[in-house]
Write a protein that holds these residues in place. Structure first.
Motif, short mmCIF file in Angstrom:
data_model
loop_
_atom_site.label_atom_id
_atom_site.label_comp_id
_atom_site.label_asym_id
_atom_site.label_seq_id
_atom_site.Cartn_x
_atom_site.Cartn_y
_atom_site.Cartn_z
N LEU A 38 0.85 -1.20 0.00
CA LEU A 38 0.00 0.00 0.00
C LEU A 38 0.88 1.25 0.00
N ALA A 42 -1.82 5.97 2.17
CA ALA A 42 -2.98 5.18 2.61
C ALA A 42 -2.73 4.62 4.01
N LEU A 63 -7.39 -4.18 1.83
CA LEU A 63 -7.08 -3.20 0.78
C LEU A 63 -6.01 -3.76 -0.15
N MET B 1 -9.10 4.81 -3.12
CA MET B 1 -8.71 4.19 -1.85
C MET B 1 -8.82 5.18 -0.69
#
Lengths: 248, 102
Positions: A38, A42, A63, B1
């Protein structure tokens, strides 16, 4: 020294064990999130905005696996539903008439660890002041400011450090350091059991059902086990319900 | 996201803050429900400790167990500050890990 200053300093002192627990946990979160692929942004936002331990670790895994938004939001709701109960329990220990920003600030940074330390302090206040006015028994806002800000700041700094240092740190000692959060919880539970042995029933019911249910319920376990523990706790003390003594 | 993370943050925030905003209503809950909630701190902490502490280190359950037992011993035998209990427990976990690696 003014009274709110004394309260604030008490809060700061009480926050140190939580900070000690958060630093390795958040550092690990920064490393784990980044190593799952990621973006640093984030990972950092999960710490800065969500700030809810277990659900952050679940979120980075999902995620990274590319789960859809509804799945992530639903799991967040389920896993963090316990905060609703914690909030209801905590609200009873707050002074009345707090300003809206104060309530929102307290709510935003209300983790289990903060809740547990604050509840222990609330019972200490009750113990010292006996039957004095009800207002005196509540947690002062200045105390909560001192208690809740340092862990949040530590969360931001340690997550940031974890993100920047991912890949440079030998990770084999991180699990050992992360036992700190559990040591904190144990250090909070055991004295309460020693003070009121009936608490042992609540503790064993919750811990036992958590142990048994974990293979089946996974992320839902804490919610189920804490409900079982609470209800069992009522049975263990049902004989003395009329006395009206404050329990925790 | 970023939008998903913002949504997660909003859900978590509402769960935590809503009861505080409704504190006055909660104060009027029946005594039985407030008694039930008095057991919540112990119940939620106990449920978090077990079995979590045994899973801290995926390679070995012993690291968490040693740390937990050390914490219990330190709390029961000494009235030491929380911070020292935590440092003692973590030290025992690190030593356990060192012994297992060597």
């Amino acid at each position: 020294m003014k009274e709110y200053e004394i309260d604030f300093r008490k809060g700061l002192a009480d926050s140190l064990p939580i900070v000690a627990g958060f630093i390795p946990a958040c550092f690990t979160f920064g490393i784990v999130g980044t190593s799952l692929g990621l973006s640093g942004m984030a990972v950092f936002l999960l710490s800065a905005w969500v700030f809810a331990g277990a659900s952050q670790f679940i979120a980075v895994k999902l995620l990274a696996a590319g789960s859809s938004a509804p799945v992530l939001l639903l799991i967040t709701l389920i896993v963090n539903l316990r905060y609703l109960f914690i909030g209801v329990s905590f609200a009873g220990k707050l002074k009345q008439g707090l300003s809206l920003p104060a309530k929102l600030g307290i709510g935003f940074t209300l983790t289990e660890e903060v809740y547990a330390v604050a509840m222990a302090r609330a019972s200490a206040i009750q113990g010292n002041e006996g039957k004095q006015a009800d207002v005196k028994k509540k947690l002062p806002p200045a105390y909560l400011a001192g208690l809740q800000f340092p862990p949040y700041a530590a969360n931001l700094l340690a997550t940031g450090a974890g993100i920047s240092l991912a890949g440079y740190v030998p990770s084999m000692y991180l699990p050992a350091l992360n036992t700190s959060l559990y040591a904190l919880l144990i250090a909070l539970v055991v004295p309460q059991i020693l003070r009121k042995p009936t608490h042992l029933g609540t503790c064993l019911s919750a811990a036992g059902s958590s142990w048994l249910l974990h293979p089946y319920l996974g992320d839902l376990t804490v919610l189920a086990a804490m409900s079982i523990g609470m209800i069992a706790g009522m049975f263990f003390r049902s004989g003395r319900l009329q006395t009206g003594e404050e329990y925790i | 996201m970023i939008a998903i993370i913002a949504g997660m943050a909003l859900i978590t925030f509402v769960l935590r803050a809503a009861p505080l905003l409704l504190a006055d209503i909660i104060g009027r809950f029946p005594a039985r429900i407030r008694l039930l909630l008095d057991h919540l701190p112990i119940a939620v902490m106990s449920a978090l400790i077990i079995p979590g502490i045994t899973q801290v280190d995926p390679d070995s359950t012993l690291v968490g167990i040693v740390s937990g037992i050390t914490a219990v011993i330190l709390v029961v035998t000494n009235k030491m500050p929380l911070l020292l209990v935590i440092l003692g427990a973590v030290a025992s976990a690190v030593i356990t890990k060192l012994c297992m690696l060597s």
